[in-house]
Design an enzyme around this catalytic site. Structure first.
Site, short mmCIF file in Angstrom:
data_model
loop_
_atom_site.label_atom_id
_atom_site.label_comp_id
_atom_site.label_asym_id
_atom_site.label_seq_id
_atom_site.Cartn_x
_atom_site.Cartn_y
_atom_site.Cartn_z
N ARG A 119 0.88 -1.18 0.00
CA ARG A 119 0.00 0.00 0.00
C ARG A 119 0.91 1.22 0.00
NH1 ARG A 119 -5.28 1.39 3.53
NH2 ARG A 119 -6.09 0.04 1.89
N HIS B 57 -7.30 0.67 -6.48
CA HIS B 57 -7.56 -0.15 -5.29
C HIS B 57 -8.23 -1.46 -5.77
CE1 HIS B 57 -7.80 -1.24 -1.24
NE2 HIS B 57 -8.64 -0.35 -0.75
N GLN C 248 -10.05 -3.98 -3.28
CA GLN C 248 -11.34 -3.48 -2.82
C GLN C 248 -12.40 -3.69 -3.88
OE1 GLN C 248 -12.22 -1.87 0.30
NE2 GLN C 248 -14.21 -2.38 -0.58
N ASP D 161 -17.17 7.39 -1.79
CA ASP D 161 -15.90 7.26 -1.06
C ASP D 161 -15.60 8.63 -0.45
OD1 ASP D 161 -13.45 6.36 -0.10
OD2 ASP D 161 -12.43 6.49 -2.05
N CYS E 70 -16.27 1.66 0.52
CA CYS E 70 -15.07 0.88 0.83
C CYS E 70 -14.66 1.03 2.30
CB CYS E 70 -13.94 1.28 -0.09
SG CYS E 70 -13.45 3.00 0.05
N ARG F 159 -13.57 -8.58 1.57
CA ARG F 159 -12.14 -8.34 1.36
C ARG F 159 -11.35 -9.60 1.71
NH1 ARG F 159 -10.05 -3.17 1.51
NH2 ARG F 159 -8.13 -4.24 0.88
N1 NVA Z 1 -9.90 6.80 -1.51
C1 NVA Z 1 -9.56 6.36 -0.19
C2 NVA Z 1 -9.81 4.89 -0.05
C3 NVA Z 1 -9.53 4.32 1.30
C4 NVA Z 1 -9.72 2.84 1.38
C5 NVA Z 1 -8.11 6.66 0.10
O1 NVA Z 1 -7.27 6.49 -0.80
O2 NVA Z 1 -7.80 7.12 1.20
N1 CP Z 2 -11.15 -0.08 2.41
C1 CP Z 2 -9.89 -0.18 2.85
O1 CP Z 2 -8.95 -0.42 2.08
O2 CP Z 2 -9.76 -0.04 4.19
P1 CP Z 2 -8.41 0.16 5.01
O3 CP Z 2 -7.86 1.50 4.61
O4 CP Z 2 -8.83 0.12 6.43
O5 CP Z 2 -7.45 -0.92 4.66
#
Ligand code: NVA
Ligand code: CP
Length: 301
Positions: A102, A129, A132, A220, A260, A288
């Site tokens: 990540r 992502h 997800q 989101d 998500c 997930r």
């Molecule tokens: N768009 C959000 C998704 C989190 C799972 C982010 O990148 O923070």
């Molecule tokens: N939706 C998602 O990826 O959650 P986290 O940021 O908690 O991993």
């Protein structure tokens, strides 16, 4: 399939293969049937951003598959002090059987795959992502029993979620509409991809136009991880890009809602709509686990 870097890389068949395996693993899991398919394998999990779901579901998933997972915070790795990703990739490839990462730049994930010799899984970048969105597709199929003929709508920022949902939704056969402010549209590569799906893709600034007759509604956060400094400005720009009762009323009567998570109540979604659809949203979060187990089995067994 050697890696999972972005939805654009997957064929429709590969997506369905993952979803079918995820359904099977979920059923086995519910029936307490052990499936130690990755016995003796180790997944490294590199995190340059926070996580609740991704971290826990990958770690538990690997345990349920008979393997183990290592949490590698970038603050503790030499990568955080500037060791090049090319070197990190080649070193970790000699210890691990797979890496979930990540991070911010999609290029970093692509470089890990390029220089390493083990499967790389994108656990979220600014661009994509995919884990997800595969869980989201699994959830839609669970609730609706199909993809063909469904309309999916995303309301909000053209971010990593929007980029991946558009590609995933179109590939499995749904119609996709997106409502976003004009300077916050999805990535150009994704817009280019939608040109193959002219009659199935629709983008507007008007949330009601996008939501009309939808079977699945997504949203989101307005400010993603890494955009914290813009949060106040974004609150102004995104005001109104919210799933509320009016949006639900224009969607199909049995429309489901997906998020998500984490969610910001009264920003991108009202507390009321969130709680009325909590069952769908938390099933999505659970999925997930199942979908990522399927991804790991496909890539690492
Ligand atoms: N768009 C959000 C998704 C989190 C799972 C982010 O990148 O923070
Ligand atoms: N939706 C998602 O990826 O959650 P986290 O940021 O908690 O991993």
């Amino acid at each position: 399939m050697k890696h999972l870097l972005k939805m654009l890389d997957l064929s429709k068949e590969e997506i369905f293969d993952i979803l079918n395996l995820a359904d099977k693993l979920k059923t086995e899991n519910k029936n307490k049937i052990e499936h130690h398919i990755l016995k003796g394998k180790t997944l490294g999990m590199i995190f340059q951003k926070s996580s609740t779901r991704t971290r826990v579901s990958f770690e538990v998933g690997m345990y349920q598959l008979g393997g183990s997972a290592l949490f590698l915070s970038s603050n503790d790795l030499q990568i955080g002090r500037g060791e090049p990703v090319q070197d990190t990739a080649r070193v970790l490839s000699r210890y691990l059987d797979g890496i979930m990462i990540r991070t911010f730049a999609q290029k970093e994930v692509e470089d890990l795959a390029k220089y390493g010799s083990i499967p790389i899984i994108n656990g979220l970048t600014d661009f994509a992502h995919p884990c997800q969105v595969l869980a989201d597709l699994m959830t839609i199929r669970e609730f609706k029993g199909k993809f063909d003929g469904l309309k999916m709508c995303f309301i909000g920022c053209g971010n990593n979620m929007a980029n991946s949902l558009i590609v995933g939704g179109l590939k499995v056969g749904m119609k996709v509409s997106i409502a976003c402010p004009k300077d916050y549209q999805p990535d150009g590569e994704v817009i280019e991809f939608t040109k193959e799906y002219k009659d199935k893709f629709f983008m507007t600034e008007n949330i009601m136009e996008a939501a009309k007759d939808s079977d699945v509604l997504f949203t989101d956060v307005w400010a993603s991880m890494g955009q914290e400094k813009e949060a106040e400005k974004r609150k102004e720009i995104f005001k109104g890009y919210q799933i509320d009762d009016k949006v639900m009323a224009i969607a199909k009567p049995k429309a489901i809602v997906q998020h998500c998570l984490p969610a910001h109540r009264e920003e991108e979604i009202t507390e009321k709509v969130f709680e009325e659809h909590a069952n769908e949203i938390f099933e999505e979060a659970e999925n997930r686990l199942h979908v990522q187990k399927a991804i790991m089995v496909k890539l690492m067994s």
